[in-house]
Design an enzyme around this catalytic site. Structure first.
Site, PDB file in Angstrom:
ATOM      1  N   ASP B 360      65.729 -72.970 -31.582  1.00  0.00           N
ATOM      2  CA  ASP B 360      65.119 -73.571 -32.249  1.00  0.00           C
ATOM      3  C   ASP B 360      63.548 -74.764 -31.157  1.00  0.00           C
ATOM      4  OD1 ASP B 360      64.296 -75.448 -35.286  1.00  0.00           O
ATOM      5  OD2 ASP B 360      63.753 -76.951 -33.593  1.00  0.00           O
ATOM      6  N   ILE B 361      63.289 -74.961 -31.298  1.00  0.00           N
ATOM      7  CA  ILE B 361      62.037 -75.056 -30.288  1.00  0.00           C
ATOM      8  C   ILE B 361      62.010 -76.827 -30.459  1.00  0.00           C
ATOM      9  CG2 ILE B 361      59.616 -75.347 -29.711  1.00  0.00           C
ATOM     10  CD1 ILE B 361      58.658 -72.581 -30.213  1.00  0.00           C
ATOM     11  N   GLU B 403      59.410 -72.889 -36.004  1.00  0.00           N
ATOM     12  CA  GLU B 403      59.880 -72.989 -34.734  1.00  0.00           C
ATOM     13  C   GLU B 403      61.521 -71.849 -34.424  1.00  0.00           C
ATOM     14  OE1 GLU B 403      59.582 -75.192 -36.380  1.00  0.00           O
ATOM     15  OE2 GLU B 403      61.135 -77.226 -35.645  1.00  0.00           O
TER      16      GLU B 403
END
Lengths: 401, 711
Positions: B360-361, B403
């Site tokens: 996950d960004i 994301e």
């Protein structure tokens, strides 16, 4: 038993007890003992060997047909017994309205294959083919000349289909002979004798392979009477229209007869005037009328649409002449004097011959140089040597050995 | 001799002569009559409605009998004759095709179609000679110059076919030829109709097939059945010029070393499958029919059909593949992730063990807010490229949310998976795209950490959560102490969330279980709707504690076995406010808002504030719909649990009034996906009789029952 009148030309068969020979015998009883007696007479003191054949003809109204057959089987010993019922039986010596007659065919220079098949789903072609194939196989190979004898129940359907099935096995080379079993005047059930069984519905085939030629003859003696009639509507054994009108009406007008239409007795009343279909040999194939249906005529055998028919007539002399010609025809195919014959004579000839009925066997006997014969009155005859469909009415068919 | 005796002798002689004359006359009459009607009889026979084979057999029989022939045979064909009907031949010695006939017979024409004569003069072929025939008649069967066969009649007796019989046979032969032509035309027509019917069925069958392999098998089997040839193979061109075997049938179907070389070698046919713009494949046929044959026409039709079917199957496969992929990054998408994960769990991935890695960004919302959405998209693509680059060929990479990415890595130990994930994390951190870009990673290993899909995802999700809470830009394994501690605390009621959960469980254990299920579905719906990770965590907390306010509802109301009064119902309706207040006490402001709004309806008919549309937070709208669905599928004392299908129907029916249509649409897709997979089972329907608290007295409508499905 009626002793037939002797004639100056009658030949006396010589019986050599040391050698198996064609022999015939009869009995006027209708019991187990009758079968034994007829076969005993045919054997004439000889003992049947394996491979020999006994042909048994019994009158349809004989009591206890199965018992009669059983007696014949007992007496025949190792020989196979085949045969059927008829509207009376005969030998050269005796006319047997009620009883049986037997012929002994030794396997001296012939071999016999016997088989039968019961029609499945009314498939007569298939039954005849299966029976003939099996009989041929059982007869084996080795002799040059062959004949297929076929015996069928009297009222089993279109007997022409039997010939079709048999012909699929014989082809053009092997003649076919035999009969549809006679029923007697009361239209009784018919029976076939084969492999120790008495069967009401079976096609019996006897394949005969012989070292010497065999003779098959067929004639009737009926003559055309009146004008040709065109079959304008027909199907199978039914003629619905002649010249575009109801068939029975046209037929009756043609024979100038006023006959009360009684379905039960119609067949007997019209027996003296069958219809004839011209064939390419210049003769006529005869078809008797079995009954009436919606103004049409149910015939004894197939009549094609667009064919021409004529009313046929005959007297005793003409019919006897026909029998004689059949015997001459059969004898002509043999290399030497016949040893014996089986005779299939149509029951429809009986009333026409009347008092002279016994003369038919005598005529044949004389024409066959005094060889013994055994015969019966039938419900249709098979005889195909060349160029014919092979199913006949009102004829005498003869197999000479 | 006296005169009278002379007269008598003379008269007798005359009588004999007259009788002989009469017999001759009768004979001639008979023959004349027969000849006059023979043609008509044959026509009548030919007109009988029999099967073709039976008609031929009967015709041969009847004509032979009408002409007193011992043998009659119908040989059909043009150059090569075949016996089709006969009378008199030994069945064990029937001539095999091609049946020999004298050369002079083949030279017969329409104007002179009959030749009769003695067998010794005309000559007879060996198959007929053995019957000792003496006279034969050969009849060429011709219609409009088209030769259809030969009829032969043979007599064993010395009875020649005369001139007039020859004339008759000419007419009869023409009629038989006409009947044969008619029957052949009828037969051909019936065959064509049957073939068309089969092709029609094939077209329908192919139209219903989308799988390329199935299409290939269907085409090959059909060509093998309908078109003569020793072998057939169908090739597909997935990429231009590159033919790949799709299906084959026959003995030498792989005899394709010449493939692509044109013209094909003798005995082989190469039929390209083309559409307007490109070649989609090819059909190869060994020993094909000649180009001018009917079979070749059928082949051409089948090839056209095959081209269309294969093109459609390829298009479908491509479209399906595209649907499985994320359009921005080109990675496999959320749906593909679930399908492949499920398939892998069911069928077994290579090496069996695998690691599920969630990536996950970090602070992606800020990237979007600060640098704009194009920069956000660019960041997503860069991360996607990094993932693609850093994984092995056997690994699968998915973009499963806004994301959020996932990687399925088969055959790795926990430590290896951590090393691989760290390499990815570091590679992302090294990217120079003009903005700070890091990722947090959570890993769960199958089967060490979880044996089922949901628990595996949940494990990786929790590890990711811990990674985020621990400062982001790091990798955490589900088996690590921190995660287990997080789980334990949440499950056992330690910490702020645990305490609240324990409070809820104490009040009603079944409600707590129900809430966990609601949370799992709500997070999945939220993820699909693109809710970012932090918000998803709030949604998860809110979903798990959405009925916390029931702790303040008296037990006599909550457990009342009969219908509630209006006043009691009003008391129950205070549970969202109570729950929200409790959560605010623990500084869980966002979850508190979600809980407060989770009984609001988009049409404004909900409670406690009567909010509508976008006045209600998206998370609350999600929770409302998911809570409603789960409640409907649970047994209630005043009604049995609805079937899944009925509950979905209710959702659909109240979409736009009670529920947010967009949320319902996503929820339905999530439910359908979960229902398709055996691992996606709902928790066993739990009786909540103990928590039976009210019956809405206001209405008994379906909407009301739905509304009261969860109070």
């Amino acid at each position: 038993m009626a002793r037939l009148p002797s004639t100056e030309t009658e030949a006396q068969p010589i019986v050599d007890p040391m050698r198996p020979r064609f022999g015939v015998g009869s009995s006027c009883m209708s019991s187990r003992e009758s079968g034994r007696e007829a076969v005993r007479s045919a054997l004439c003191g000889r003992r049947a060997a394996p491979g020999d054949l006994v042909v048994l003809f019994a009158s349809a109204d004989a009591d206890e047909v199965a018992e009669l057959h059983a007696g014949a089987v007992e007496e025949a010993g190792d020989a196979q017994v085949v045969g059927c019922t008829g509207d009376g039986v005969f030998t050269q010596d005796a006319m047997v309205p009620q009883g049986c007659a037997a012929a002994y065919l030794p396997a001296e220079d012939a071999c016999f294959g016997v088989a039968y098949a019961e029609p499945e789903d009314e498939d007569l072609v298939g039954a005849a083919r299966r029976a003939a194939e099996l009989a041929r196989r059982r007869a084996g190979a080795g002799f040059e000349h062959s004949v297929l004898m076929v015996l069928t129940p009297g009222r089993i359907g279109d007997q022409r289909e039997v010939v079709r099935g048999a012909y699929q096995v014989t082809g053009a080379r092997v003649p076919i002979v035999g009969c549809a079993a006679g029923t007697g005047p009361q239209l009784l059930d018919t029976h076939l004798f084969v492999e120790g069984r008495t069967l009401p519905r079976a096609v019996v085939a006897v394949w005969i392979n012989s070292r010497r030629p065999l003779g098959v003859g067929v004639r009737h003696g009926w003559r055309p009477l009146g004008r040709p009639l065109l079959v304008t509507r027909a199907e199978g054994n039914m003629i619905y229209e002649l010249d575009g009108r109801p068939a029975l009406e046209v037929y009756l007008a043609e024979r100038c007869a006023e006959i009360e239409i009684d379905r039960e007795a119609l067949s007997g009343k019209l027996m003296d005037r069958p219809l004839g279909l011209p064939n390419s040999s210049g003769r006529y194939d005869v078809r008797h009328i079995l009954g009436e249906q919606d103004g049409g005529m149910r015939m004894f055998g197939y009549v094609p649409e667009q064919s021409v028919v004529q009313v046929m007539a005959g007297d005793a002399s003409q019919l006897l002449g026909g029998a004689r010609q059949a015997a001459v025809e059969a004898a002509a195919q043999l290399e030497r004097a016949p040893r014996g014959s089986l005779v299939f004579s149509c029951a429809a000839r009986v009333p026409v011959l009347g008092d002279r009925l016994g003369e038919e066997a005598r005529e044949i006997f004389r024409a066959l140089h005094g060889a013994p014969l055994c015969g019966l009155f039938t419900f249709g005859e098979f005889a195909r040597v060349t160029g014919s469909t092979g199913f006949h009415n009102a004829t005498v068919s003869i197999l000479s050995l | 001799m006296s005169d009278s005796q002379d007269v008598e002798v003379r008269l007798r002689g005359e009588l004999v002569e007259l009788q002989q004359q009469l017999e001759r006359s009768e004979r001639q009459t008979s023959q004349t009559l027969l000849r006059a009607t023979r043609l008509a009889q044959v026509i009548a026979i030919l007109g009988q409605g029999e099967e073709f084979e039976e008609m031929l057999s009967r015709a041969a029989t009847e004509v032979a009998n009408l002409f007193s022939a011992d043998v009659g045979a119908l040989l059909l064909g043009h150059r090569e004759l075949c016996l089709e009907g006969q009378w008199g031949l030994d069945p064990e010695e029937l001539p095999a095709a091609p049946v020999l006939v004298p050369a002079c017979v083949m030279d017969l024409s329409a104007t002179e179609s009959v030749r009769c004569g003695p067998a010794v003069e005309l000559g007879v072929p060996p198959w007929l000679a053995s019957y000792d025939v003496r006279h034969v008649a050969w009849v060429k069967l011709i219609v409009e110059e088209e030769p259809l066969g030969v009829m032969v009649l043979a007599r064993c007796a010395d009875e020649p076919f005369d001139r007039s019989e020859g004339q008759e046979l000419r007419a009869i032969g023409y009629r038989i030829a006409l009947a044969i032509q008619n029957r052949q035309l009828q037969r051909g027509l019936r065959r064509q109709v049957a073939q068309l019917r089969r092709l029609h069925h094939l077209t329908i069958e192919l139209a219903g097939k989308l799988d390329l392999d199935e299409v290939g098998d269907c085409i090959v089997q059909t060509i093998a059945r309908e078109v003569p040839g020793s072998a057939v193979a169908v090739y597909v061109a997935q990429t231009p010029g590159d033919l790949e075997l799709l299906a084959q049938a026959g003995e030498s179907a792989t005899r394709t070393s010449w493939l692509g070389q044109l013209p094909p070698p003798p005995g082989e046919a190469f039929l390209p499958l083309e559409n307007a713009s490109a070649r989609v494949g090819a059909v190869l046929l060994s020993d094909p029919p000649s180009n001018d044959s009917e079979a070749y026409e059928v082949l051409t039709h089948l090839v056209d059909l095959a081209g269309l079917a294969i093109q459609k199957a390829i298009l479908y496969e491509r479209t399906r593949e595209q649907a499985r992929r994320d359009s921005l990054t080109g990675l496999l998408g959320h749906r593909a992730f679930h399908e492949d994960l499920e398939h892998g769990l069911r069928e077994g991935l290579p090496g069996h063990d695998f690691s599920l890695v969630l990536v996950d960004i970090d602070d992606f919302k800020q990237i979007n807010d600060l640098y704009g959405h194009p920069a956000g998209d660019d960041a997503l693509c860069q991360v996607a490229d990094t993932l693609r680059r850093e994984v092995r060929s056997m690994d699968s990479v998915f973009r499963i949310g806004g994301e959020e990415f996932s990687i399925v890595m088969p055959g790795l130990s926990a430590s290896d998976s951590r090393r691989a994930a760290e390499r990815i994390r570091e590679s992302v951190a090294r990217l120079s795209i003009g903005l700070p870009l890091t990722v947090s990673i959570g890993i769960a290993n199958y089967p060490a950490d979880a044996g089922e899909r949901d628990t595996l995802i949940a494990g990786a999700d929790r590890a990711l959560y811990v990674a985020k809470r621990s400062g982001k830009n790091r990798t955490v394994l589900a088996s690590e102490d921190g995660v287990e501690e997080h789980d334990r605390r949440f499950a056992n009621g330690d910490g702020e969330l645990g305490m609240l959960t324990r409070l809820l469980q104490r009040k009603d254990a079944d409600t707590a279980g129900h809430s966990a299920h609601v949370a799992a579905i709500a997070v999945e719906v939220g993820r699909t709707l693109g809710i970012h990770d932090d918000a998803l965590q709030d949604l998860r907390v809110a979903a798990q504690l959405h009925d916390l306010g029931k702790a303040g509802i008296p037990d006599e109301i909550l457990n009342k076995p009969t219908a509630l009064t209006a006043a009691e119902y009003e008391v129950v309706k205070t549970h969202p406010q109570l729950g929200a207040a409790l959560l605010r006490l623990w500084s869980l402001a966002t979850p508190a808002r979600i809980v407060l709004e989770h009984h609001e309806r988009v049409d404004g008919s909900g409670y406690p504030a009567g909010l509508s549309g976008c006045e209600i937070s998206l998370e609350a709208r999600i929770l409302h719909a998911v809570d409603g669905y789960v409640a409907m599928t649970l047994d209630r004392p005043y009604r049995a649990a609805m079937s899944t299908e009925s509950a979905i129907e209710e959702l659909y029916r109240h979409s736009g009034s009670q529920f947010d249509p967009e949320v319902v649409a996503v929820l339905l897709s999530v439910l359908q996906r979960r229902l398709r997979t055996p691992h996606d089972r709902q928790p066993k329907a739990t009786s909540v009789a103990s928590s039976r608290t009210e019956t809405n007295p206001a209405t008994d409508s379906a909407a009301a029952s739905l509304a009261s499905a969860n109070r």
